[in-house]
Design a protein around this motif. Structure first.
Motif, mmCIF file in Angstrom:
data_model
loop_
_atom_site.group_PDB
_atom_site.id
_atom_site.type_symbol
_atom_site.label_atom_id
_atom_site.label_comp_id
_atom_site.label_asym_id
_atom_site.label_seq_id
_atom_site.Cartn_x
_atom_site.Cartn_y
_atom_site.Cartn_z
ATOM 1 N N ALA A 1 0.827 -1.208 0.000
ATOM 2 C CA ALA A 1 0.000 0.000 0.000
ATOM 3 C C ALA A 1 0.860 1.255 0.000
ATOM 4 C CB ALA A 1 -0.934 -0.010 1.206
ATOM 5 N N VAL A 2 1.880 1.278 0.847
ATOM 6 C CA VAL A 2 2.733 2.464 0.958
ATOM 7 C C VAL A 2 3.529 2.689 -0.322
ATOM 8 C CG1 VAL A 2 4.716 3.463 2.164
ATOM 9 C CG2 VAL A 2 2.883 2.377 3.470
ATOM 10 N N LEU A 3 4.160 1.635 -0.834
ATOM 11 C CA LEU A 3 4.947 1.778 -2.065
ATOM 12 C C LEU A 3 4.060 2.159 -3.245
ATOM 13 C CD1 LEU A 3 7.395 -1.260 -1.726
ATOM 14 C CD2 LEU A 3 7.918 1.170 -1.432
ATOM 15 N N GLY A 4 2.854 1.595 -3.294
ATOM 16 C CA GLY A 4 1.964 1.905 -4.397
ATOM 17 C C GLY A 4 1.427 3.317 -4.357
ATOM 18 N N ARG A 5 1.118 3.820 -3.165
ATOM 19 C CA ARG A 5 0.524 5.151 -3.028
ATOM 20 C C ARG A 5 1.557 6.276 -3.009
ATOM 21 N NH1 ARG A 5 -4.064 4.694 -5.237
ATOM 22 N NH2 ARG A 5 -5.859 4.074 -3.961
ATOM 23 N N THR A 6 2.812 5.955 -2.681
ATOM 24 C CA THR A 6 3.823 7.004 -2.506
ATOM 25 C C THR A 6 4.007 7.910 -3.728
ATOM 26 O OG1 THR A 6 5.049 5.857 -0.760
ATOM 27 C CG2 THR A 6 6.285 7.415 -2.104
ATOM 28 N N PRO A 7 4.110 7.385 -4.959
ATOM 29 C CA PRO A 7 4.287 8.300 -6.098
ATOM 30 C C PRO A 7 3.170 9.323 -6.234
ATOM 31 C CG PRO A 7 4.796 6.054 -6.747
ATOM 32 C CD PRO A 7 4.189 5.962 -5.388
ATOM 33 N N THR A 8 1.923 8.895 -6.064
ATOM 34 C CA THR A 8 0.805 9.828 -6.165
ATOM 35 C C THR A 8 0.812 10.823 -5.015
ATOM 36 O OG1 THR A 8 -0.556 8.192 -7.308
ATOM 37 C CG2 THR A 8 -1.713 10.026 -6.283
ATOM 38 N N VAL A 9 1.134 10.343 -3.812
ATOM 39 C CA VAL A 9 1.191 11.235 -2.648
ATOM 40 C C VAL A 9 2.238 12.323 -2.853
ATOM 41 C CG1 VAL A 9 1.915 11.355 -0.232
ATOM 42 C CG2 VAL A 9 0.289 9.610 -0.952
ATOM 43 N N ILE A 10 3.422 11.933 -3.322
ATOM 44 C CA ILE A 10 4.486 12.918 -3.555
ATOM 45 C C ILE A 10 4.073 13.900 -4.641
ATOM 46 C CG2 ILE A 10 6.841 13.218 -4.412
ATOM 47 C CD1 ILE A 10 7.578 10.609 -3.024
ATOM 48 N N ALA A 11 3.487 13.383 -5.723
ATOM 49 C CA ALA A 11 3.057 14.260 -6.816
ATOM 50 C C ALA A 11 2.019 15.273 -6.335
ATOM 51 C CB ALA A 11 2.496 13.425 -7.961
ATOM 52 N N LEU A 12 1.043 14.808 -5.575
ATOM 53 C CA LEU A 12 0.001 15.716 -5.081
ATOM 54 C C LEU A 12 0.559 16.703 -4.063
ATOM 55 C CD1 LEU A 12 -2.977 13.214 -4.740
ATOM 56 C CD2 LEU A 12 -2.786 15.108 -6.361
ATOM 57 N N SER A 13 1.522 16.272 -3.259
ATOM 58 C CA SER A 13 2.157 17.194 -2.316
ATOM 59 C C SER A 13 2.915 18.284 -3.066
ATOM 60 C CB SER A 13 3.107 16.426 -1.386
ATOM 61 O OG SER A 13 2.407 15.511 -0.574
ATOM 62 N N LEU A 14 3.582 17.907 -4.143
ATOM 63 C CA LEU A 14 4.279 18.904 -4.963
ATOM 64 C C LEU A 14 3.299 19.876 -5.602
ATOM 65 C CD1 LEU A 14 6.937 16.604 -6.679
ATOM 66 C CD2 LEU A 14 7.418 18.512 -5.137
ATOM 67 N N VAL A 15 2.173 19.361 -6.074
ATOM 68 C CA VAL A 15 1.151 20.234 -6.667
ATOM 69 C C VAL A 15 0.612 21.183 -5.606
ATOM 70 C CG1 VAL A 15 -1.134 20.314 -7.730
ATOM 71 C CG2 VAL A 15 0.532 18.602 -8.480
ATOM 72 N N ALA B 1 0.568 26.792 -3.335
ATOM 73 C CA ALA B 1 0.940 27.743 -2.287
ATOM 74 C C ALA B 1 1.982 28.743 -2.788
ATOM 75 C CB ALA B 1 1.472 26.990 -1.073
ATOM 76 N N ASP B 2 2.892 28.285 -3.644
ATOM 77 C CA ASP B 2 3.975 29.142 -4.142
ATOM 78 C C ASP B 2 3.607 29.887 -5.418
ATOM 79 O OD1 ASP B 2 5.496 28.205 -2.043
ATOM 80 O OD2 ASP B 2 6.495 26.652 -3.235
ATOM 81 N N GLY B 3 2.452 29.578 -5.985
ATOM 82 C CA GLY B 3 2.057 30.226 -7.234
ATOM 83 C C GLY B 3 2.809 29.720 -8.438
ATOM 84 N N ASP B 4 3.307 28.493 -8.393
ATOM 85 C CA ASP B 4 4.050 27.898 -9.502
ATOM 86 C C ASP B 4 3.056 27.269 -10.489
ATOM 87 O OD1 ASP B 4 5.712 26.510 -11.237
ATOM 88 O OD2 ASP B 4 7.066 25.810 -9.653
ATOM 89 N N ILE B 5 2.590 28.069 -11.423
ATOM 90 C CA ILE B 5 1.541 27.638 -12.346
ATOM 91 C C ILE B 5 2.009 26.488 -13.236
ATOM 92 C CG2 ILE B 5 -0.050 28.347 -14.156
ATOM 93 C CD1 ILE B 5 -0.557 29.594 -11.438
ATOM 94 N N ALA B 6 3.251 26.562 -13.692
ATOM 95 C CA ALA B 6 3.772 25.517 -14.585
ATOM 96 C C ALA B 6 3.765 24.155 -13.884
ATOM 97 C CB ALA B 6 5.186 25.874 -15.040
ATOM 98 N N LEU C 1 2.300 18.877 -13.628
ATOM 99 C CA LEU C 1 2.223 17.688 -12.771
ATOM 100 C C LEU C 1 0.775 17.376 -12.396
ATOM 101 C CD1 LEU C 1 3.821 15.516 -11.367
ATOM 102 C CD2 LEU C 1 4.146 17.062 -9.411
ATOM 103 N N GLY C 2 -0.003 18.430 -12.143
ATOM 104 C CA GLY C 2 -1.410 18.213 -11.820
ATOM 105 C C GLY C 2 -2.164 17.575 -12.977
ATOM 106 N N GLY C 3 -1.854 17.998 -14.190
ATOM 107 C CA GLY C 3 -2.499 17.412 -15.365
ATOM 108 C C GLY C 3 -2.159 15.944 -15.534
#
Length: 244
Positions: A176-190, A195-200, A205-207
């Motif tokens: 569960a942890v290994l499978g969910r980690t990539p999505t969790v990291i991606a969403l945390s970055l988004v 918060a930082d206003g990084d539209i790109a 990544l959000g797309g």
């Protein structure tokens, strides 16, 4: 030496069933009575305010929220992971989310294994359970890992059904942890990008996460809906329907 008399040991399974039934009834009544208070937790804005207003305890509240969202379906998992990056930054947000997912998954796996298929069928359609059975029969732990890896599947359904397999609990949590980690990291970055206003970053990544989620949603619809797969349709070598 035996830990109890034969009579006590024979009563243990019956007591476990009674305890599980009582727990389910109490939980159902609590949800019915307090639904008006629980329903707002489906709103990401309410969730963000709940964590932010906790002050110094915000990381702990967020961690507990991640634990709960694994078990309680209405709480949106992607929104919680996104909020982690927004409030705490990508690194701390990811760590808190992964820790919460690990704890929540372990609890959900244990509950499913403790109370069995009858209890799980109260939360997951029987047809979906049969399809997951067929998937794990064909692909084993790899199939379950892929289901966790692709965004769009509900954590609670995956964990409850995963708990019904014979895969050891520690291995299930790792999957569960290994499978969910990539999505969790991606969403945390988004979330941090918002918060930082990084539209790109948000758009790019959000797309990508949204596109993968659509794939996962289509796969989820096939698994969660439709007619059940008969148990007899899964042959000894794991092929559904006996087809080659």
């Amino acid at each position: 030496m035996s830990s109890g008399t034969p009579t006590e040991q024979s009563r243990a399974p019956a007591l476990a069933v009674v305890a599980g039934a009582v727990t389910l009834v109490v939980a159902a009544v609590a949800v019915a009575v307090f639904w008006d208070r629980l329903a707002p937790l489906t709103d990401p804005g309410v969730l963000t305010a709940l964590v932010r207003d906790a002050g110094p305890a915000a990381p702990l509240v967020f961690f507990l929220l991640q634990v709960v969202q694994v078990i309680v379906a209405p709480i949106p998992a992607p929104a919680v992971a996104l909020m982690g990056g927004f409030l705490f930054g990508p690194f701390v947000g990811s760590l808190l989310s992964i820790a919460g997912v690990a704890a929540g998954s372990a609890l959900a796996f244990w509950l499913a294994r403790r109370f069995g298929r009858v209890a799980v069928e109260r939360f997951v359609p029987a047809g979906a359970i049969a399809r997951f059975d067929a998937l794990t029969a064909r692909r084993g732990a790899v199939g379950l890992f892929l289901a966790f890896l692709v965004p769009g599947f509900p954590d609670d359904a995956l964990c409850f059904v995963g708990g019904l397999t014979t895969i050891p609990l520690r291995r299930l949590v790792a999957i569960a942890v290994l499978g969910r980690t990539p999505t969790v990291i991606a969403l945390s970055l988004v979330g941090a990008g918002i918060a930082d206003g990084d539209i790109a970053l948000v758009v790019g990544l959000g797309g990508a996460v949204v596109a993968l989620s659509l794939v996962g949603y289509l796969f989820r619809t096939r698994i969660m809906g439709g007619a059940p797969v008969p148990a007899a349709a899964v042959s000894e070598d794991g092929e559904a329907g006996g087809s080659r």
